[in-house]
Design a protein around this motif. Structure first.
Motif, PDB file in Angstrom:
ATOM      1  N   UNK A  40       0.841  -1.199   0.000  1.00 15.13           N
ATOM      2  CA  UNK A  40       0.000   0.000   0.000  1.00 15.13           C
ATOM      3  C   UNK A  40       0.874   1.246   0.000  1.00 15.13           C
ATOM      4  N   UNK A  41       0.363   2.300  -0.582  1.00 19.81           N
ATOM      5  CA  UNK A  41       1.011   3.602  -0.564  1.00 19.81           C
ATOM      6  C   UNK A  41      -0.067   4.653  -0.294  1.00 19.81           C
ATOM      7  N   UNK A  42       0.132   5.544   0.682  1.00 20.87           N
ATOM      8  CA  UNK A  42       1.356   5.736   1.460  1.00 20.87           C
ATOM      9  C   UNK A  42       1.571   4.657   2.526  1.00 20.87           C
ATOM     10  N   UNK A  43       2.827   4.605   3.036  1.00 18.57           N
ATOM     11  CA  UNK A  43       3.202   3.685   4.102  1.00 18.57           C
ATOM     12  C   UNK A  43       3.871   4.498   5.206  1.00 18.57           C
ATOM     13  N   UNK A  44       4.138   3.855   6.342  1.00 20.38           N
ATOM     14  CA  UNK A  44       4.740   4.603   7.450  1.00 20.38           C
ATOM     15  C   UNK A  44       5.774   3.801   8.226  1.00 20.38           C
ATOM     16  N   UNK A  45       6.139   2.616   7.755  1.00 25.71           N
ATOM     17  CA  UNK A  45       7.099   1.778   8.479  1.00 25.71           C
ATOM     18  C   UNK A  45       8.528   2.256   8.248  1.00 25.71           C
ATOM     19  N   UNK A  46       9.334   2.149   9.278  1.00 27.40           N
ATOM     20  CA  UNK A  46      10.755   2.501   9.206  1.00 27.40           C
ATOM     21  C   UNK A  46      11.531   1.253   8.792  1.00 27.40           C
ATOM     22  N   UNK A  47      11.724   1.076   7.492  1.00 27.13           N
ATOM     23  CA  UNK A  47      12.420  -0.103   6.977  1.00 27.13           C
ATOM     24  C   UNK A  47      13.323   0.295   5.812  1.00 27.13           C
ATOM     25  N   UNK A  48      14.318  -0.551   5.544  1.00 22.50           N
ATOM     26  CA  UNK A  48      15.213  -0.300   4.424  1.00 22.50           C
ATOM     27  C   UNK A  48      16.659  -0.524   4.819  1.00 22.50           C
ATOM     28  N   UNK A  70      11.507   8.200   4.942  1.00 23.27           N
ATOM     29  CA  UNK A  70      11.446   6.907   5.633  1.00 23.27           C
ATOM     30  C   UNK A  70      12.088   7.020   7.015  1.00 23.27           C
ATOM     31  N   UNK A  71      13.197   7.742   7.093  1.00 23.31           N
ATOM     32  CA  UNK A  71      13.873   7.920   8.378  1.00 23.31           C
ATOM     33  C   UNK A  71      12.996   8.716   9.339  1.00 23.31           C
ATOM     34  N   UNK A  72      12.336   9.740   8.825  1.00 26.40           N
ATOM     35  CA  UNK A  72      11.446  10.550   9.670  1.00 26.40           C
ATOM     36  C   UNK A  72      10.258   9.751  10.180  1.00 26.40           C
ATOM     37  N   UNK A  73       9.899   8.704   9.477  1.00 27.48           N
ATOM     38  CA  UNK A  73       8.771   7.878   9.905  1.00 27.48           C
ATOM     39  C   UNK A  73       9.065   7.156  11.212  1.00 27.48           C
ATOM     40  N   UNK A  74      10.357   6.992  11.537  1.00 25.59           N
ATOM     41  CA  UNK A  74      10.745   6.268  12.755  1.00 25.59           C
ATOM     42  C   UNK A  74      10.225   6.952  14.010  1.00 25.59           C
ATOM     43  N   UNK A  75      10.430   8.268  14.109  1.00 29.48           N
ATOM     44  CA  UNK A  75      10.061   8.997  15.323  1.00 29.48           C
ATOM     45  C   UNK A  75       8.812   9.850  15.158  1.00 29.48           C
ATOM     46  N   UNK A  76       8.557  10.301  13.952  1.00 28.11           N
ATOM     47  CA  UNK A  76       7.451  11.242  13.748  1.00 28.11           C
ATOM     48  C   UNK A  76       6.212  10.586  13.133  1.00 28.11           C
ATOM     49  N   UNK A  77       6.307   9.272  12.864  1.00 34.56           N
ATOM     50  CA  UNK A  77       5.204   8.530  12.252  1.00 34.56           C
ATOM     51  C   UNK A  77       4.739   9.216  10.969  1.00 34.56           C
ATOM     52  N   UNK A  92      12.434   6.232  -5.721  1.00 40.81           N
ATOM     53  CA  UNK A  92      13.188   7.033  -6.686  1.00 40.81           C
ATOM     54  C   UNK A  92      14.443   7.595  -6.018  1.00 40.81           C
ATOM     55  N   UNK A  93      14.307   8.035  -4.767  1.00 39.62           N
ATOM     56  CA  UNK A  93      15.483   8.485  -4.010  1.00 39.62           C
ATOM     57  C   UNK A  93      16.509   7.345  -3.945  1.00 39.62           C
ATOM     58  N   UNK A  94      16.055   6.162  -3.547  1.00 40.64           N
ATOM     59  CA  UNK A  94      16.970   5.024  -3.402  1.00 40.64           C
ATOM     60  C   UNK A  94      17.629   4.655  -4.724  1.00 40.64           C
ATOM     61  N   UNK A  95      16.888   4.778  -5.819  1.00 42.53           N
ATOM     62  CA  UNK A  95      17.465   4.490  -7.125  1.00 42.53           C
ATOM     63  C   UNK A  95      18.525   5.542  -7.478  1.00 42.53           C
ATOM     64  N   UNK A  96      18.284   6.784  -7.097  1.00 41.43           N
ATOM     65  CA  UNK A  96      19.283   7.825  -7.306  1.00 41.43           C
ATOM     66  C   UNK A  96      20.565   7.529  -6.540  1.00 41.43           C
ATOM     67  N   UNK A 122      18.979  13.310   6.711  1.00 41.35           N
ATOM     68  CA  UNK A 122      17.898  14.257   6.983  1.00 41.35           C
ATOM     69  C   UNK A 122      18.368  15.703   6.879  1.00 41.35           C
ATOM     70  N   UNK A 123      19.560  15.991   7.383  1.00 42.22           N
ATOM     71  CA  UNK A 123      20.017  17.375   7.512  1.00 42.22           C
ATOM     72  C   UNK A 123      20.803  17.884   6.305  1.00 42.22           C
TER      73      UNK A 123
END
Length: 251
Positions: A176-184, A193-200, A209-213, A239-240
């Motif tokens: 499903x999209x969107x998703x909210x799990x912190x995986x990868x 994806x990293x922000x999903x860890x603490x901020x849901x 597309x980011x990962x492919x880049x 993130x920063x």
């Protein structure tokens, strides 16, 4: 004590239908390990009836976290069953034997990561373009069905003997999209994806597309950006920092 999860889980007709009833030990021969990871091992094998060479990923569901392992196997099989595209690894079926799931797929000669290791040098621009084009075709198919791969990297992009690009390893994929799990895998993960860890925070197909880049940079420079950082510190850097670019001036 042996896990009883399959016995219980297979009482559900929908779950039972995911697995072929035959004994895989009698269906496949000449098993040779061609890869290994935290999930288990991948083998090349030969179908005794057709003589076709296939790839078999063996996934154990015993020991610690056996329930989670079993649920992950079911999720991956459900995912693979519905995927039909020339740039996605072809799924051929799943069997159970001695508390191990045998995921049978088409055989590929190796991953794009293997190319880097064997040749010990970056890929050429035309080679990167061809691999990226095939990967994008596969991702376009996934994304059109609101699916997210969530682990795009050179190790999960395979090549057939004819040079066809195949996306593989859907163990972390979302149906499903969107998703909210912190995986990868840390170095290839998108900021969302990293922000999903603490901020849901939710994220969509754009994270692939980011990962492919990042993978393109990996192919051009033999490693992803921030590879010298620890897997813990890399999260805050992603993130920063500004979006990564090629370091070499030759490009």
């Amino acid at each position: 004590m042996p896990s009883t999860i399959p016995t219980e889980g297979l009482k559900d007709p929908e779950t039972a239908e995911l697995f072929f009833k035959e004994d895989p030990e009698k269906l496949f021969t000449d098993l040779r390990e061609v890869g290994h990871g935290s999930f288990g091992a991948v083998y090349s094998a030969r179908d005794v009836h057709t003589s076709e060479v296939v790839a078999i990923k063996k996934l154990s569901y015993t020991g610690m976290r056996s329930t989670k392992k079993w649920q992950d196997i079911i999720k991956e099989v459900r995912f693979l069953q519905i995927l039909k595209h020339p740039n996605i690894i072809e799924y051929k079926g799943c069997y159970l034997s001695e508390h191990t799931a045998w995921l049978v797929m088409e055989y590929c000669i190796g991953s794009v990561s293997d190319l880097l290791i064997v040749h010990k040098k970056p890929l050429q621009e035309m080679e990167i373009a061809a691999i990226t084009h095939g990967a994008l075709q596969g991702l376009a198919y996934l994304h059109s069905h609101a699916m997210i791969h969530r682990d795009i990297k050179a190790a999960n992009i395979l090549l057939t003997e004819q040079g066809q690009v195949k996306l593989a390893d859907f163990g972390l994929a979302s149906m499903v999209s969107p998703a909210s799990s912190f995986v990868g895998t840390p170095y290839w993960m998108a900021p969302e994806v990293i922000l999903a860890k603490d901020e849901e925070q939710q994220y969509g197909t754009e994270v692939d597309i980011w990962s492919l880049g990042i993978t393109c940079i990996e192919l051009a420079e033999m490693k992803p950006p921030l590879r010298s950082n620890s897997s813990v510190s890399v999260f805050s850097c992603i993130i920063r920092s500004e979006s990564p670019t090629l370091q070499s001036t030759e490009w």
